[in-house]
Design a protein around this motif. Sequence first.
Motif, PDB file in Angstrom:
ATOM      1  N   UNK A  70     -27.830 -17.401 -12.140  1.00  0.00           N
ATOM      2  CA  UNK A  70     -27.278 -18.152 -13.190  1.00  0.00           C
ATOM      3  C   UNK A  70     -25.763 -17.843 -12.901  1.00  0.00           C
ATOM      4  N   UNK A  71     -25.136 -16.981 -12.524  1.00  0.00           N
ATOM      5  CA  UNK A  71     -23.715 -16.656 -12.358  1.00  0.00           C
ATOM      6  C   UNK A  71     -23.179 -17.168 -10.923  1.00  0.00           C
ATOM      7  N   UNK A  72     -24.047 -17.463  -9.996  1.00  0.00           N
ATOM      8  CA  UNK A  72     -23.668 -17.721  -8.664  1.00  0.00           C
ATOM      9  C   UNK A  72     -23.816 -19.059  -8.386  1.00  0.00           C
ATOM     10  N   UNK A  73     -24.520 -19.995  -9.194  1.00  0.00           N
ATOM     11  CA  UNK A  73     -24.918 -21.273  -8.688  1.00  0.00           C
ATOM     12  C   UNK A  73     -24.855 -22.300  -9.669  1.00  0.00           C
ATOM     13  N   UNK A  74     -24.208 -23.711  -9.620  1.00  0.00           N
ATOM     14  CA  UNK A  74     -24.519 -24.567 -10.414  1.00  0.00           C
ATOM     15  C   UNK A  74     -25.575 -25.699  -9.962  1.00  0.00           C
ATOM     16  N   UNK A  75     -26.670 -25.602 -10.764  1.00  0.00           N
ATOM     17  CA  UNK A  75     -27.623 -26.453 -10.141  1.00  0.00           C
ATOM     18  C   UNK A  75     -27.326 -28.160 -10.423  1.00  0.00           C
ATOM     19  N   UNK A  76     -28.262 -29.009  -9.680  1.00  0.00           N
ATOM     20  CA  UNK A  76     -28.050 -30.463 -10.015  1.00  0.00           C
ATOM     21  C   UNK A  76     -28.788 -30.849 -11.099  1.00  0.00           C
ATOM     22  N   UNK A  77     -28.653 -31.950 -11.519  1.00  0.00           N
ATOM     23  CA  UNK A  77     -29.184 -32.547 -12.859  1.00  0.00           C
ATOM     24  C   UNK A  77     -30.611 -32.717 -12.724  1.00  0.00           C
TER      25      UNK A  77
END
Length: 483
Positions: free
Chosen positions: A203-210
């Motif tokens: 959760x803290x290391x990556x921003x996912x796509x929509x």
Amino acid sequence: SSSVCPCVGLLPTARVSLSLNLQDRREGCTVERGPAGAGRCPGKGTEALWWEEAGAPGGAMNPPPAFVLGPTRKMPPSASAMDFFQLFVPDNVLKNMVVQTNMYAKKFQERFGSDGAWADVTLAEMKAFLGYMISTSISHCESVLSIWSGGFYSNRSLALVMSQARFEKILKYFHVVAFRSSQTTHGLYKVQPFLDLLQNGFDSAFRPSQTQVLHEPLIDEDPVFIATCTERELRKRKKRKFSLWVRQCSSTGFIIQIYVHLKEGGGPDGLDALKNKPQLHSMVARSLCRNAAGKNYIIFTGPSITSLTLFEELEKQEIYCCGLLSSRKSDCTGLPPSMLSNPATPPTRGQHRIKMKGNMSLICWYNKGYFRFLTNAYSPVQQGVIIKRKSGEIPCPLAVEAFAAHLSYICRYDDKYSKYFISHKPNKTWQQVFWFAISIAINNAYILYKMSDAYHVKRYSRAQFGERLVRELLGLEEASPAH
């Protein structure tokens, strides 16, 4: 290392409700507005109470919000494989494994007698132990002990770091949680704290796509084992006591969330029931989407998960869905029967029928067979196209094109990364789950590596990245100046 999600331009709805102006008169019937914008045609039977044929769009859609995907932290060009791995499995987690393993060894010997060959494990030894296990994902050897065997899978440089006897002692006592607390009733209590820490790291290391996909990841068996084992051994090998499900970013392949469903006896929640009851698959989907509420994600699902009830429930949480339907595998409760049956005469390739219930669209599309989709994420009147190598372009609704595009990416991900799962197969369920989770963490670390400046310095393949990580864990390579 961050970029705007390339899928956003294809997604015209999501947070914005589908506002389609259904024609006031259709097939000679008056359309009355029902709840949630649904239409009702008197005289067409109970099926028409909610579902209506899709009409023309009533105006331009507002564009969806832009999603910025990628790593949340900029790694330096000198970052090593260990640096990326320790975004998810840092030293404090490894130190806890050291403490728990030593505690378990002490308690075990108090109960069953002293083990004169045992000495408390150190942090360096724990890293080397993990390195040996991870090496089986690169060599695909059936047993990690092959490293010391002198045979085809032997590796002298790795074998010199630790003796086989010492490795086997650590393997005997290895634990992530040594003892069950009085409040714990979960069957995975020996690995659940690690899974929770891993989830926090994802959760803290990556921003996912929509756009994301819910599915069971493909876990390759060792090809040499498959080719040489008997049918009885193969059947025995495939009997796992758990089912592993993931929520995965469809733009990068990054696994955002893991869910493990245990077979805890023959009750209604057992794994055998899970395979046959769509409502239990819906339970898996709810668990995987627990942290996705309010984020305007679009989730793609397979037939076992797709259901009207689940999609409507997730829509209330601002989670939108697009799923493939199967009359055999899906929960079809609330869907119009006429859309689930095939007409006597097949239509032309590319033709489709659509019925709507508020924002929900049920699509029946023909392409050498009938394919049905349920979605509240895409406008049913927006057209897409499926490109076939031999047939050329085949028209389809945009939801069908999006589903095919995102699922094909996940298939390519499985083909590329599933062969790098750790080959060691312990008997204990919690250890099987642990090594699968470590394999997923390494794959995620490699995805972050490929999106970083470090990849432009040394373009490691997935196999080379794994080899570097093993050597750094065993202390054969300098990890980075930070270490």
